[in-house]
Design an enzyme around this catalytic site. Structure first.
Site, PDB file in Angstrom:
ATOM      1  CB  CYS B 233      34.084  48.115  14.934  1.00 49.73           C
ATOM      2  SG  CYS B 233      32.459  48.556  14.318  1.00 49.73           S
ATOM      3  NE  ARG B 238      32.418  47.711  18.742  1.00 48.87           N
ATOM      4  CZ  ARG B 238      33.123  46.611  18.963  1.00 48.87           C
ATOM      5  NH1 ARG B 238      33.925  46.607  20.162  1.00 48.87           N
ATOM      6  NH2 ARG B 238      32.994  45.405  18.597  1.00 48.87           N
TER       7      ARG B 238
END
Lengths: 98, 282
Positions: B233, B238
Site C-alpha cells: 500500500c 493497509r
C-alpha cells in the site's frame, strides 16, 4: 467554500491553495456528534478514506477536485450519504444523522 | 490458518475480559486514541515509537521486541487480541509484526475499535497494571515480509496486489484522503499490480467479509492463488490488512507484505511505474 470553518479545527500548516479539503461537522439532535465515522467514497462509490469525528463532531479529508460521497455511520443510526462537489481549497459540509 | 484461528468477535472479547491468558492490545494510527479510552484491560502499543527503529527505517530488533512485550506483561503463551481504529489497519500491521517475531496465538478483534464503538460497548480510561514478563521472541520470519528487490522481480511474474484506493493506484491521489497530499514519491503503482482496495475485504462496520466473498474478490481481480503474492500500500499497514485476509483467513501460503510499500517504491530510481487505472505491462 470559505477559509475557516466556524469553530473549525485549525488549518495551520495546510496549504489550502494546493489541497482539496473536505471537512465539516456531524450533528445529531442539533448537537455535534463525537465518535461517528465518516467515510469518503469516490465518484464510483469506492471507499477512499474514513475518519472518526472529533470531540466536537468534526471530520476532515484531503481529496482531489471532483465528486465525492460522504457516508456517515453513527451508533444507533442508519448510514447517511451526502454528495459533495469539491474544488481546490476548503469545502465545508454539515452532516445530520437521525 | 483460518478465520477461527485468527479472528475473535466482540462478544468473545467481552466474555474474556477477565481471562488472565488473554491480553488485549490496542494499536491505532491516532496514537492518542487509547489515552482517551479503550477496552477494559487493554494495553497500548504505539506503532510509531514502539514498532519502528528510532534511527533507520526498519523494525525494532528481536531484543527490542522482547523488551516491549515483556514490559507490557505479555507471555509467549498468551493469546494476544489486537484491535484498533481505521478498520484495524494498524492492528493488522501489529498482527503481522507479531507473526514475524513468531508469537504463537495472535487474533484480531473482527471490526476493531469501530464495531466496539458503533455497538456502544464499554470503553474505560483506566490503564491496567500488568506484571512484567520475560518474553522470548523467535528469529524474524522472512517468509512473510517482502523487500524491494523481490518486489521488482515479481513484476509480471508473481501476484502484486496494490490495496490502496483506486485514486491512489491511478496516481490521482498521493496518500489516503485523511492525510495531506504533499509527499515526495511519484504517483502511480507497480506495473502489473492488481488494484484490490483493502476496503473491499471489509464490511462498512469494519468486520471482514465472508470467506466465499473474499476468495471471489481476489480471484475476479486476477490474483492467481497458484503463484506467490506480495501485497503493498503506502506504508505497509493497509497491506497488512490484506495479508491477513489472504494468509490468515483464507489460509493461502506464500503471501508477503511489502512494508516499504509506495513510500519506498515510489522513491526508487530506475524502477518502472504505471499511471492510470490499468495494471500496465512488465
Amino acid at each position: 467554500m470559505c477559509g475557516a470553518t466556524t469553530g473549525g479545527v485549525s488549518l495551520e500548516g495546510v496549504d489550502v491553495t494546493k489541497e482539496t479539503v473536505i471537512q465539516g461537522v456531524v450533528h445529531r439532535d442539533d448537537a455535534p456528534l463525537a465518535g461517528a465515522y465518516v467515510r469518503l467514497l469516490d465518484a464510483t462509490g469506492e471507499f477512499t478514506a474514513e475518519v472518526p469525528t472529533s470531540a466536537t463532531g468534526q471530520f476532515r479529508f484531503f481529496a482531489a477536485p471532483g465528486t465525492w460521497t460522504l457516508r456517515t455511520l453513527a451508533p444507533g443510526a442508519q448510514p447517511v450519504d451526502r454528495a459533495v462537489v469539491a474544488e481546490v481549497g476548503v469545502t465545508d459540509v454539515d452532516v445530520y444523522v437521525g | 490458518m483460518s478465520r477461527e484461528s485468527s479472528l475473535v468477535s466482540a462478544d468473545w472479547v467481552e466474555q474474556n475480559l477477565d481471562n488472565p491468558k488473554v491480553v488485549l492490545v490496542e494499536v491505532d494510527e491516532d496514537t492518542a486514541a487509547y489515552d482517551k479510552n479503550h477496552i477494559r484491560g487493554a494495553v497500548k502499543v504505539n506503532w510509531s515509537t514502539d514498532l519502528r527503529d528510532p534511527v533507520r527505517r526498519d523494525f525494532v530488533n528481536k531484543e527490542q521486541f522482547e523488551a516491549l512485550l515483556g514490559g507490557l506483561g505479555i507471555s509467549d503463551d498468551d493469546t494476544v487480541v489486537l484491535y484498533g481504529g481505521n478498520n484495524n489497519w494498524f492492528a493488522a500491521y501489529a498482527y503481522w509484526y507479531f507473526k514475524v517475531y513468531g508469537h504463537e496465538d495472535v487474533r484480531l478483534l473482527d471490526g476493531g475499535r469501530k464495531i466496539w464503538e458503533l455497538e456502544s460497548r464499554q470503553l474505560v480510561d483506566a490503564v491496567p497494571s500488568r506484571e512484567a514478563t520475560t518474553y522470548t521472541a523467535k528469529n524474524p520470519d522472512s517468509s512473510i515480509r517482502a523487500f524491494r528487490d523481490e518486489v521488482v522481480a515479481a513484476i509480471g511474474a508473481q501476484n502484486l496486489v496494490d490495496v490502496r484506493s483506486p485514486d491512489e493506484y491511478a496516481g490521482r491521489l498521493l496518500a489516503p484522503a485523511h492525510l495531506p497530499q504533499e509527499v515526495s514519491q511519484v504517483p502511480g503503482h507497480i506495473p502489473t499490480a492488481a488494484n484490490v482496495p483493502w476496503s473491499k475485504a471489509a464490511n462498512d462496520d469494519g468486520t471482514f467479509r465472508s470467506d466465499d466473498e473474499l476468495r471471489a474478490l481476489y480471484g475476479e481481480a486476477g490474483v492467481d492463488f497458484g503463484k506467490d503474492t506480495i501485497a503493498y500500500c503506502r506504508i505497509g499497514e493497509r497491506s497488512s490488512h490484506t495479508w491477513f485476509v489472504l494468509r490468515e483467513i483464507l489460509g493461502i501460503q506464500n503471501v508477503k507484505n511489502y512494508d516499504g510499500s509506495w513510500t519506498e517504491y515510489g522513491s526508487l530510481v530506475g524502477v518502472p511505474v504505471a499511471i492510470g487505472d490499468e495494471p500496465g505491462t512488465a
